[in-house]
Design an enzyme around this catalytic site. Structure first.
Site, PDB file in Angstrom:
ATOM      1  N   SER A 146     -15.829  26.321  -8.366  1.00 12.14           N
ATOM      2  CA  SER A 146     -16.027  25.152  -7.520  1.00 12.14           C
ATOM      3  C   SER A 146     -14.737  24.335  -7.578  1.00 12.14           C
ATOM      4  CB  SER A 146     -17.213  24.352  -8.084  1.00 12.14           C
ATOM      5  OG  SER A 146     -17.310  23.094  -7.473  1.00 12.14           O
ATOM      6  N   GLU A 147     -13.787  24.712  -6.732  1.00  7.01           N
ATOM      7  CA  GLU A 147     -12.474  24.075  -6.804  1.00  7.01           C
ATOM      8  C   GLU A 147     -12.575  22.578  -6.523  1.00  7.01           C
ATOM      9  OE1 GLU A 147     -13.194  26.848  -5.170  1.00  7.01           O
ATOM     10  OE2 GLU A 147     -12.197  28.319  -6.449  1.00  7.01           O
TER      11      GLU A 147
ATOM     12  N   TYR B  78      -6.943  29.492  -2.943  1.00  4.16           N
ATOM     13  CA  TYR B  78      -8.294  28.949  -3.120  1.00  4.16           C
ATOM     14  C   TYR B  78      -8.282  27.462  -3.430  1.00  4.16           C
ATOM     15  CZ  TYR B  78      -9.028  33.902  -3.184  1.00  4.16           C
ATOM     16  OH  TYR B  78      -9.006  35.225  -2.837  1.00  4.16           O
TER      17      TYR B  78
ATOM     18  N   PRO C 178     -10.773  24.386  -0.889  1.00  9.71           N
ATOM     19  CA  PRO C 178     -12.009  23.629  -1.141  1.00  9.71           C
ATOM     20  C   PRO C 178     -11.751  22.330  -1.917  1.00  9.71           C
ATOM     21  CG  PRO C 178     -12.317  25.952  -1.656  1.00  9.71           C
ATOM     22  CD  PRO C 178     -10.851  25.753  -1.397  1.00  9.71           C
TER      23      PRO C 178
ATOM     24  N   HIS D 240      -4.265  36.275  -1.619  1.00  9.23           N
ATOM     25  CA  HIS D 240      -3.727  36.062  -2.966  1.00  9.23           C
ATOM     26  C   HIS D 240      -2.206  35.944  -2.940  1.00  9.23           C
ATOM     27  CE1 HIS D 240      -7.678  37.862  -3.628  1.00  9.23           C
ATOM     28  NE2 HIS D 240      -7.697  37.258  -4.793  1.00  9.23           N
TER      29      HIS D 240
END
Ligand SMILES: Cc1ncc(C[n+]2csc(CCOP(=O)(O)OP(=O)(O)O)c2C)c(N)n1
Ligand SMILES: [Mg+2]
Lengths: 347, 420
Positions: A69-70, A96, A99, A139
């Protein structure tokens, strides 16, 4: 260099992962308010091993796993920072970080301003960035320009173990939020931009020789990676090493400036160099349009216009997502950089 | 029940929820998912010990915890049994909040402030929370809990200067009206991005636990903003790390013009969501000063003694427009506020005090007058520091300050460019 090294330092050969680990270890040992958390950073020590051993040494409560849960990772870090702790959080891949973007942009970056100094967010957000490891669209990204565009945060990108440790300690001690991107292709060694040349490591490299203890490197101070008179190359992260290889390949007497800190930016070093050389080439791995190169071009033309002998050029990633199979066609590697150097040196 | 002047048909299978009372309808709340209010059933819900297993709060999350009956009696196991002085203080703080809101709304209409948000009908939630917490428990409000600041004794003039964005504004005009901040009063800086404060509160609570203090953080979100990711992050993190936090959902039935069902979907209650995270969860009558007080006390004790976070849904009603920029008659039945079955928090506490023989109409009226006069007098002082539309008196150079701890070169250059 304005590096502040405490006493006479004991040096140790480190790669970038070890240097980052050492920075975290030094700060956790010094300051009980430093906490480290993120996805897989605890027991396992991070997917790139940057936090290896920290939980065992400093305790479960100092270095722990976070939910995937960034937004929550950065959001809770902001709350901890407001309280007075100095959390250092890891976002597993820069790809990522989105978020968490709202928490970085609307919260961490603005808390000091909107509360007029009443609350601050002295947090550090570490994240591996960049390509060169077959990471494809998901990535490999270099999103630094999204962050340099935000008032209230600092954006740092080291290119070697020595800088990584000194800058990371500085980031942790800084009272403003810092986004600290780690070019993952450089974790184990410098990279010349040619995927076919044998992989190098940091062993024996002078920038892999790192003080064991505490030292810091000031932000807003670029590093002259190579001094030269005929061309200024502005770059950071992985591209510093590609620039070095390209300069070697072309035999041009270029000055390579490793910006290290994108925001704040060492404009003086840039202006000084370009005024001297009259030519400026900018290299970055990130996509071209609205990339950080555009900002550099604007500053250089504004401050060095009359010294310029050629239009400023840039070599960047293409304006596409980062492809998987065609990684080396995307990456602004040795060949493209060399070609640009040759072109900008034509009369 | 949903009467429309122009009928807006849905001829597909897509379910789009609609509120009970659109403009033109005679408001009727009988279909509202709410337990029987007339019988005393809701007053007999048990009050477990605060360290109860979270899952045993299920009936408290789906029911409605109440203390004050509509006719003014205090009833049931949640009665915090407050003395008359404390109750009068609560009433006063609610009335002060109401009076401030009234005045600030007027001055906004006079063009002296750009914006304001009232909390009419929801005063009990902020005021009782502040009274039930310790003064240094950090609160992480949304923009509708000005009652927290007023109850904690934040200088009214400072609050008004913030709304006026003038030279008396402690935030030097950096934030829009109502985005207050006061570390001194343990009142976290309000941002305008909905929901983001929820994970800050959990981080703060984690820091309290890490440092071994007995501090508790207390966060507030509207029901609409529970749909934001941040609400879920906050529940996840407080569950994982057993953070000493209180997570309040102020369900005032409306999120600007969308009714609570847009955020709630088919869920049973907003409080019920906490159970899925293993958090103690209560739904309470938010217009009942005593119920709010009791619930916050319970949750704070649970948090302080290591039981972790509690989710509290305050069931209430937003009696006025969302903000000074909103006209609710465009999307809901005009009389809805008066038809709200849980009454008004000020009236209900007043009735209770009168029933106790500790208050009367004359004293109430006198207090109202006293507060209005105090608010007006303070406003005049505040206005003497300038207004946004006349002269703010704020030095333009301050614009570049507090972006960073130290001003970087590029901001210095930009400040020079502005000529200051
Ligand atoms: C992230 C974000 N999205 C949208 C908005 C605009 N907005 C401000 S208040 C509001 C409604 C919020 O409703 P609710 O959460 O129920 O709180 P209430 O106003 O009822 O107290 C919206 C959509 C915002 N401020 N932030
Ligand atoms: Mg609402």
């Amino acid at each position: 260099m304005s590096d502040q090294v405490s006493q006479k330092p004991k040096m140790k050969q480190m790669n970038m992962i070890q240097a980052i680990n050492s920075a975290l270890d030094v700060k956790m040992s010094q300051d009980p308010d430093v906490l480290v958390f993120g996805e897989d950073v605890g027991f396992f020590g991070g997917v790139f091993r940057c936090t290896a051993g920290l939980q065992e040494k400093h305790g479960l409560h100092r270095c722990f796993d976070a939910p995937i849960s960034e937004g929550g990772i950065v959001g809770t870090a902001v709350g901890m920072g407001a309280f007075g702790l100095r959390p250092v959080v890891e976002i597993q891949f820069a790809d990522y970080i989105y978020p968490a973007f709202d928490q970085i942009c609307s919260e961490a970056a603005r808390l000091r301003y909107r509360s007029n100094g009443d609350f601050t967010a002295p947090i550090t957000i570490r994240s591996p960035m960049g390509g060169g490891i077959h990471g494809g669209t998901s990535h490999s990204q270099s999103p630094e320009a999204l962050f340099t565009h935000i008032a209230g945060i600092k954006t740092i990108i080291p290119s070697n173990p020595y800088d990584a440790k000194g800058l990371l300690i500085k980031a942790i001690e800084d009272n403003d939020p810092v986004v600290f991107f780690e070019p993952k292709r450089l974790y184990n060694g410098p990279f010349d931009g040619d995927p076919h040349s044998p992989a190098k490591n940091w062993g024996g490299h002078e920038l892999g020789l790192v003080p064991e203890g505490h030292y810091t490197i000031d932000f807003e101070k670029a590093r002259i990676h190579r001094a030269g008179n005929d061309l200024t190359i502005l770059c950071y992260g992985t591209m510093v090493w590609v620039a070095e290889a390209a300069v070697e390949a072309t035999g041009v007497d270029a000055e390579i400036i490793d910006l290290r800190s994108l925001s704040p930016l060492d404009l003086d070093a840039i202006v000084k160099s370009v005024t001297k050389t009259g030519r400026c080439l900018i290299l970055h791995e990130a996509t071209r349009t609205s990339g950080f190169g555009a900002e550099l071009i604007a500053e250089v033309q504004e401050h060095c216009f009359y010294a310029l002998e050629k239009p400023i050029m840039r070599v960047t990633g293409w304006d596409t997502p980062y492809p998987h199979a065609l990684e080396w066609e995307y990456f602004p590697g040795l060949e493209r950089c060399s070609r640009a150097i040759t072109r900008i040196m034509e009369d | 029940m949903v009467a429309h002047k122009t009928s807006r048909k849905n001829i597909s299978n897509l379910h789009v929820p609609e509120p009970l009372n659109r403009p033109g309808a005679t408001p009727d709340f009988s279909d509202l998912h709410m337990p029987d209010l007339v019988s005393d059933k809701t007053h007999t819900l048990p009050r477990p010990i605060p360290l109860v297993d979270a899952f045993e709060t299920e009936q408290l999350a789906s029911g409605l915890v109440r203390v004050l009956t509509l006719d003014g009696r205090a009833k049931g196991p949640w009665d915090p049994k407050l003395d008359a002085d404390t109750l009068r203080l609560g009433l006063r703080n609610m009335m002060l909040t109401r009076s401030v809101d009234k005045r600030m709304f007027i001055i906004q209409r006079q063009g002296k402030a750009s914006f304001y948000m009232k909390s009419l009908g929801e005063e009990a939630i902020a005021v009782a929370s502040a009274m039930a917490l310790k003064d240094d428990d950090m609160v992480f409000p949304s923009y509708r809990q000005q009652g927290l600041l007023l109850t904690r004794g934040y200088p009214l003039r400072d609050l008004m200067c913030q709304v006026l964005s003038n030279s008396g504004d402690k935030l030097e005009g950096k934030a829009i009206p109502i985005c207050y901040s006061s570390r001194e009063k343990a009142f976290y800086s309000i941002g305008a991005s909905l929901g983001t404060q929820m994970s800050h509160a959990v981080g703060w609570a984690m820091a309290c636990a890490y440092k071994g203090t007995d501090g508790v953080s207390c966060a507030f979100t509207g029901e609409g903003a529970t749909a934001e990711g941040d609400f879920h992050y906050a529940l996840t993190f407080s569950s994982t790390y057993r953070a000493p936090a209180i997570i309040n959902i102020v369900n005032n039935q409306w999120a600007i013009s969308s009714f609570q069902g847009i955020a709630a979907g088919a869920s049973k209650t907003f409080a019920y969501r906490g159970l899925g995270f293993g958090l103690a969860s209560l739904r309470i009558d938010g217009n009942d000063f005593l119920a709010v007080y009791a619930a916050i006390k319970w949750a704070a004790e649970r948090a302080r003694t290591g039981g972790g976070a509690t989710v509290i849904e305050h069931f209430t009603y937003r009696k006025e427009g969302h903000s000074t920029s909103d006209d609710p008659s465009k999307y809901r039945a005009k009389d809805e506020p008066n038809a709200w079955p849980l009454g008004d928090p000020v009236d209900r506490l007043k009735r209770h005090l009168i029933l106790m023989g500790e208050w009367d109409d004359e004293r109430h009226e006198a207090l109202e007058k006293e507060l209005d006069a105090y608010v007006l007098k303070t406003y005049k002082e505040a206005e003497s520091f300038g207004t946004l539309t006349t002269q703010t008196g704020i030095n333009p150079a301050t614009m570049f300050e507090k972006v960073y701890e130290d001003m970087p070169e590029h901001l210095r250059r930009q400040r020079q460019e502005l000529g200051i």
